[in-house]
Design a protein around this motif. Structure first.
Motif, PDB file in Angstrom:
ATOM      1  N   ARG B  22       7.515  -4.120 -37.237  1.00 20.79           N
ATOM      2  CA  ARG B  22       7.239  -2.767 -37.717  1.00 20.79           C
ATOM      3  C   ARG B  22       6.113  -2.111 -36.924  1.00 20.79           C
ATOM      4  N   GLY B  25       7.161  -0.140 -34.220  1.00 18.44           N
ATOM      5  CA  GLY B  25       8.035   0.976 -34.558  1.00 18.44           C
ATOM      6  C   GLY B  25       9.469   0.556 -34.856  1.00 18.44           C
ATOM      7  N   PRO B  27      12.213  -0.746 -37.345  1.00 18.16           N
ATOM      8  CA  PRO B  27      12.454  -0.926 -38.777  1.00 18.16           C
ATOM      9  C   PRO B  27      13.086  -2.281 -39.089  1.00 18.16           C
ATOM     10  N   SER B 229       1.160  11.435 -40.787  1.00 17.72           N
ATOM     11  CA  SER B 229       2.078  10.293 -40.826  1.00 17.72           C
ATOM     12  C   SER B 229       1.450   9.103 -41.521  1.00 17.72           C
ATOM     13  N   GLN B 230       2.281   8.405 -42.272  1.00 18.64           N
ATOM     14  CA  GLN B 230       1.852   7.135 -42.832  1.00 18.64           C
ATOM     15  C   GLN B 230       3.034   6.182 -42.790  1.00 18.64           C
ATOM     16  N   GLY B 231       2.714   4.866 -42.906  1.00 19.74           N
ATOM     17  CA  GLY B 231       3.769   3.877 -42.941  1.00 19.74           C
ATOM     18  C   GLY B 231       4.676   4.129 -44.131  1.00 19.74           C
ATOM     19  N   THR B 232       5.954   3.832 -43.973  1.00 15.24           N
ATOM     20  CA  THR B 232       6.910   4.000 -45.067  1.00 15.24           C
ATOM     21  C   THR B 232       7.740   2.727 -45.189  1.00 15.24           C
ATOM     22  N   LEU B 233       8.556   2.697 -46.222  1.00 11.54           N
ATOM     23  CA  LEU B 233       9.383   1.516 -46.495  1.00 11.54           C
ATOM     24  C   LEU B 233      10.773   1.956 -46.925  1.00 11.54           C
ATOM     25  N   PRO B 253      12.756   5.376 -39.852  1.00  8.63           N
ATOM     26  CA  PRO B 253      11.556   5.171 -39.041  1.00  8.63           C
ATOM     27  C   PRO B 253      10.452   4.504 -39.871  1.00  8.63           C
ATOM     28  N   VAL B 254       9.597   3.732 -39.211  1.00  2.12           N
ATOM     29  CA  VAL B 254       8.562   2.997 -39.948  1.00  2.12           C
ATOM     30  C   VAL B 254       7.421   3.899 -40.405  1.00  2.12           C
ATOM     31  N   THR B 255       7.321   5.096 -39.809  1.00  2.00           N
ATOM     32  CA  THR B 255       6.319   6.044 -40.289  1.00  2.00           C
ATOM     33  C   THR B 255       7.011   7.356 -40.635  1.00  2.00           C
TER      34      THR B 255
END
Lengths: 228, 308
Positions: B22, B25, B27, B229-233, B253-255
């Protein structure tokens, strides 16, 4: 120093946010946190994703009973981070030079950016290539670096309508960041030029060329087809 | 060896996804409903994380050059083996030269087709999953195309010779999505998520399932739109200014830069895979304790379904 919050965002994920008003300070602390996480591997098992001054920690494989301890450890590490003067001098990080062909078809927005900012194309290139950048985080698409250090004179909001396809290697800017598209994807940033440097190769380990904390400079190779 | 006669709408090689990239970048990817994929693999005697085929809306036609044991799970897809109707949720022994055709999903949008021995493709960044956006993994980083040939590994484990219970299969495509508060939660916007009925949009894919509010657009959350932007799941419910709700999928996308209003409980994450365009959904507020209990119950449910 302002506050830091640790929020549980999923069964096995915690988000650390730094409350600094200055983006550089928040990014510096987030970069410092992932360095500390790498050193404290045993205490917080999982992987992390950096954002713009925040860190998402995914604790796959962590038992429910261990969560509270991992959260406390993470909060301790986050509180210990320092906002180093910008740009941070992080040990173990590489410095990269990225040759760029500015303008032309590859940098389709160079002219528009210049006119919106009231500058010449050459001035925009000089500002972009004259700055020192730090990879704040990698996101959006595999290997896409968000580079902090863009001169404030080049700050522009993203394009109102994103392009359905931006070519791989496109060198672009948006908001506070400079970036490089590693692969062809849709994109809403302003395209200044293109580089031939490959940024993501999935069969290589690690696959990405630029890692968070690395320093980057752009070198103008040509402007509108003429050697720079 | 399997020959792809017709690829279906979007058939990809998947396993249970990649871990540890991650930060680059990349996923997690992997089967959009891991429960269904694990069950399909277990039916044919594979390890739960063996590579299999993820089928979307319309399935492929495949010719098996060698005898093989197969099973598919999810969506109650129309299926025929050499023209004879066949059912999901149990193993089928295919003779050398047999043709398996999967049609449309009657109950959901996706199914997972496991072959004893697993689909053999190179492991890229620790997984055999196809990352369509990144263009790597699986079969050359893309969906199957007519004329492709897939290699199958040597079968190792014992197949399960009973059918999975119909109720368990039906539960895969349940429309209820239990929702945890996200880090950007706003009480009013969260309430609106939970109070509305949502319809899956045709602009949904493995990166995210988009839901539109039934009966027109409600108000977007106050702070809808871009933030830093922040990390996402996968499972993150994001609120773009359009007033839609986007639930991120395994290839997201990871962010991300949209507010993260809620998080679909891990127990219900696989359900996202089954929403065909126009299918309705409801979000239900839940707590971390309830989500943990639901996850444990889901795990027990899978074990029981496989034990019979």
């Amino acid at each position: 120093m302002s506050g830091v919050e640790v929020v549980r965002v999923a069964e096995r994920a915690l988000l650390v946010r730094f409350g600094e008003t200055e983006l550089e300070a928040a990014v510096a602390r987030a970069l410092d946190l992932v360095e500390r996480l790498a050193e404290a591997k045993a205490a917080v098992k999982g992987e992390w994703v950096l954002g713009a001054g925040n860190v998402l920690v995914v604790l796959d494989g962590t038992e429910r009973e261990e969560l509270a301890r991992a959260g406390a450890r993470l909060a301790d590490l986050a509180a210990a981070t320092s906002e180093a003067p910008w740009p941070p001098r992080l040990a173990r990080h590489a410095a990269h030079e990225i040759p760029v062909d500015y303008g032309g078809a590859a940098g389709a927005d160079l002219g528009e950016v210049a006119s919106r900012l009231g500058r010449s194309r050459e001035e925009v290139v000089a500002l972009h290539a004259g700055a020192d950048y730090v990879v704040a985080f990698v996101g959006f698409s595999p290997g896409f670096p968000y580079l902090l250090g863009l001169p404030r004179e080049l700050e522009l909001p993203r394009r109102t309508s994103p392009r359905p396809r931006v070519a791989a290697g496109s060198v672009a800017i948006a908001g506070r960041f400079a970036g490089i598209y590693p692969s062809a994807t849709p994109g809403g940033w302003h395209l200044l030029g293109r580089t031939e440097v490959g940024l993501f190769e999935p069969r290589r380990t690690p696959p990405q060329r630029l890692a968070p904390g690395d320093r980057v400079r752009f070198v103008a190779r040509s402007i509108d087809g003429r050697p720079a | 060896m399997i020959v792809v006669l017709h690829p279906g709408l979007q058939t990809t090689v998947q396993d249970l996804g990649r871990r540890g990239w991650r930060a680059a970048g990349v996923p997690s990817g992997g089967a959009m409903d891991p429960w269904a994929a694990r069950a399909a693999n277990r039916l044919v005697g594979n390890a739960e994380d063996a590579a299999l085929l993820e089928i979307t809306l319309t399935g492929p036609a495949l010719r098996f050059r060698r005898a093989a044991r197969v099973a598919w799970v999810g969506g109650d897809f129309e299926a025929a083996i050499d023209g004879a109707t066949a059912a999901e949720g149990r193993t089928h022994r295919l003779a050398e030269g047999a043709t398996l055709e999967l049609g449309r999903g009657r109950r959901g949008a996706r199914a997972w087709l496991a072959v004893a021995g697993g689909v053999e493709v190179p492991e890229i960044l620790g997984s055999r999953s196809t990352d369509l956006a990144g263009g790597f993994g699986g079969l050359d980083g893309r969906a199957l195309a007519a004329g492709d040939r897939l290699t199958v590994g040597a079968p190792s484990g014992e197949p399960i010779r009973r059918a999975l219970a119909a109720e368990w299969l039906a539960s895969l495509a349940a429309r209820r999505l239990r929702l945890l508060p996200g880090p950007d939660v706003e009480p009013v916007a969260f309430e609106a998520l939970v109070a509305s009925e949502w319809l899956a949009s045709a602009r949904s894919d493995r990166r995210g399932v988009r839901f539109e509010r039934r009966g027109g657009s409600g108000a977007a959350p106050e702070r809808a739109g871009e933030r830093l932007s922040q990390g996402t799941l996968p499972g993150a419910v994001q609120a773009p200014p359009s007033g839609e709700a986007i639930v991120l999928g395994p290839d997201a996308p990871v962010t991300g830069g949209y507010p993260w209003l809620g998080q679909v409980a891990a127990a219900d994450l696989g359900r996202l895979a089954h929403f065909a365009p126009g299918a309705w959904a409801r979000f239900e507020a839940t707590s971390f304790d309830e989500a943990e209990a639901a996850l444990a119950a889901r795990e027990r449910g899978l074990a029981e379904a496989l034990r019979g």
